[in-house]
Design a protein around this motif. Sequence first.
Motif, PDB file in Angstrom:
ATOM      1  N   HIS A  34      40.169  41.660  43.111  1.00  0.00           N
ATOM      2  CA  HIS A  34      39.041  42.318  42.444  1.00  0.00           C
ATOM      3  C   HIS A  34      38.087  41.303  41.822  1.00  0.00           C
ATOM      4  N   PHE A  35      38.595  40.132  41.459  1.00  0.00           N
ATOM      5  CA  PHE A  35      37.762  39.137  40.792  1.00  0.00           C
ATOM      6  C   PHE A  35      36.821  38.418  41.757  1.00  0.00           C
ATOM      7  N   ALA A  36      36.918  38.707  43.059  1.00  0.00           N
ATOM      8  CA  ALA A  36      35.905  38.220  43.989  1.00  0.00           C
ATOM      9  C   ALA A  36      34.541  38.786  43.628  1.00  0.00           C
ATOM     10  N   ASP A  37      34.551  39.951  42.973  1.00  0.00           N
ATOM     11  CA  ASP A  37      33.331  40.527  42.418  1.00  0.00           C
ATOM     12  C   ASP A  37      33.089  39.882  41.058  1.00  0.00           C
ATOM     13  N   PRO A  38      32.006  39.122  40.892  1.00  0.00           N
ATOM     14  CA  PRO A  38      31.787  38.415  39.614  1.00  0.00           C
ATOM     15  C   PRO A  38      31.575  39.344  38.430  1.00  0.00           C
ATOM     16  N   LYS A  39      31.376  40.624  38.676  1.00  0.00           N
ATOM     17  CA  LYS A  39      31.174  41.574  37.582  1.00  0.00           C
ATOM     18  C   LYS A  39      32.478  42.136  37.021  1.00  0.00           C
ATOM     19  N   VAL A  40      33.616  41.796  37.624  1.00  0.00           N
ATOM     20  CA  VAL A  40      34.910  42.267  37.129  1.00  0.00           C
ATOM     21  C   VAL A  40      35.414  41.307  36.057  1.00  0.00           C
ATOM     22  N   ALA A  41      35.642  41.851  34.863  1.00  0.00           N
ATOM     23  CA  ALA A  41      36.112  41.033  33.746  1.00  0.00           C
ATOM     24  C   ALA A  41      37.621  41.096  33.587  1.00  0.00           C
ATOM     25  N   ALA A  42      38.222  42.255  33.920  1.00  0.00           N
ATOM     26  CA  ALA A  42      39.661  42.425  33.708  1.00  0.00           C
ATOM     27  C   ALA A  42      40.192  43.492  34.657  1.00  0.00           C
TER      28      ALA A  42
ATOM     29  N   ALA B  13      39.471  34.180  32.945  1.00  0.00           N
ATOM     30  CA  ALA B  13      39.697  33.252  31.833  1.00  0.00           C
ATOM     31  C   ALA B  13      38.417  32.985  31.050  1.00  0.00           C
ATOM     32  N   SER B  14      37.285  32.862  31.737  1.00  0.00           N
ATOM     33  CA  SER B  14      36.034  32.571  31.044  1.00  0.00           C
ATOM     34  C   SER B  14      35.646  33.701  30.097  1.00  0.00           C
ATOM     35  N   VAL B  15      35.903  34.946  30.495  1.00  0.00           N
ATOM     36  CA  VAL B  15      35.607  36.092  29.634  1.00  0.00           C
ATOM     37  C   VAL B  15      36.553  36.099  28.438  1.00  0.00           C
ATOM     38  N   LEU B  16      37.827  35.810  28.693  1.00  0.00           N
ATOM     39  CA  LEU B  16      38.820  35.796  27.621  1.00  0.00           C
ATOM     40  C   LEU B  16      38.473  34.750  26.569  1.00  0.00           C
TER      41      LEU B  16
END
Length: 446
Positions: free
Chosen positions: A182-190, A242-245
């Motif tokens: 899911h994180f292939a989409d840069p808009k997914v944070a978690a 990790a960057s969002v966290l």
Amino acid sequence: MSSLSLAAVALALQHWLQLLQTDPLRLSVLLFPMLLFMELPYYLAVVAGLMRHVLRSRLQWYPRWPYCPSVSCLITCYSEGEAVAPTLHTLCEQDYPGNLEIIAMIDGAIQNHVTMQAVQRFIRQHGKRYPHRRIIMLPKWQRGGRVSSLNAGFAMSRGEIVMALDGDTSFDNDMVSKAVRHFADPKVAAVSGTLTARNASASLVAYLQAMEYRLSLLMAKTGLGELGVLNNVSGAFGVFRASVLRQIGGWNTGTAEDLDLTLRLKQYVRRNDLRIVFEPRAVGHTDVPETWRLFFLQRLRWDGDLAYLYLRKHRHAFSPRLTGWPHFIALVWSGLLFQIVGPFTIFLYFIWLAFILPLPAYLALQLLVYVYYLLISVFNYLCYLVVSSSRPGAELVDLLWLPVFCLYMLLLRLWSSVAILNELLRRGHEETAMAPWWVLKRTTRH
């Protein structure tokens, strides 16, 4: 109950059924607080999300090129003992082709030397057998609680994606692949994963919890996640960019760290146009309480912590300006109304009807309510078998347990009112075993 009483209940039931046909408005008023205003629209929203999930899953396309960011698995360990070994083993056996960093944080390592020795033994015996797997043990000699462990592990992690996992939870071998894609989409944070009860056969209460995990957690999270209003990222199985966290400061509460982090995430994703998603096919298996005493103590903590966060620490989050209208509506409806107001409404509803109705009519109406919940549970479970179950044939037998499950859920809602009162009157979140008293004492009071 005597045959005369049963006949009176049957007569009253016939009266209510006739009332349903001739004057449904009056019957709706009697059932309104519990059935119509709070719960039925919630169930309908979840089902709508499930239907959308089915359609999207059939049309969804993932890129063929490999997306394999580095992943750090933070495993919080306190008193798991040898049970931590299966957790480490299932992470090492993941079919994920990228690099996995597995950090086992031993909280209170001096007191929990059995858990520490189990991790050391696993590293010594298996540490070099798995390519692209780096296993690290982080002993925290003085106990600081779950949040302290997570932040310590996060500080030394190197992965682009961070997983917060429990030390007594094992995982399917495609869990990392299913969650991380899911994180292939840069808009997914978690991403929140799915939890099942692996000790369901241990006792009746464990079996009922397994059904609850499937119906009330998996189904609800799938539906709400599909609508973009996921209520919580599981503390035992949460996956984060990790960057969002780092932007939101990691974990920062002495208790209920998963819901606390989710509420802060919702405010962050609102400002940065990001998303929180649920992945039902990323599966973890955890142990649930096997006795009624442990079960009630666990729910006393869970529901009390929820009240603490909603009514005290994060009461400011109930604002469309901070979270956006979709999350605001979901927080008010599934949070305040369904989880906080709902248990008290049900309790007062029982008392109120007992005063205004004769006993046969009261019992008959409660029977109607029970049948309503039973039908809802049957419908939800059939949806689960069709949409989400990986073993529909084996789990079909659970339909026979739904009459008991409905009573279990009613008991659970009533116990929630006890937990909420315990928090409001005694600040029950400060009595949690998730952190030592000296940590909770220094936590900012709200």
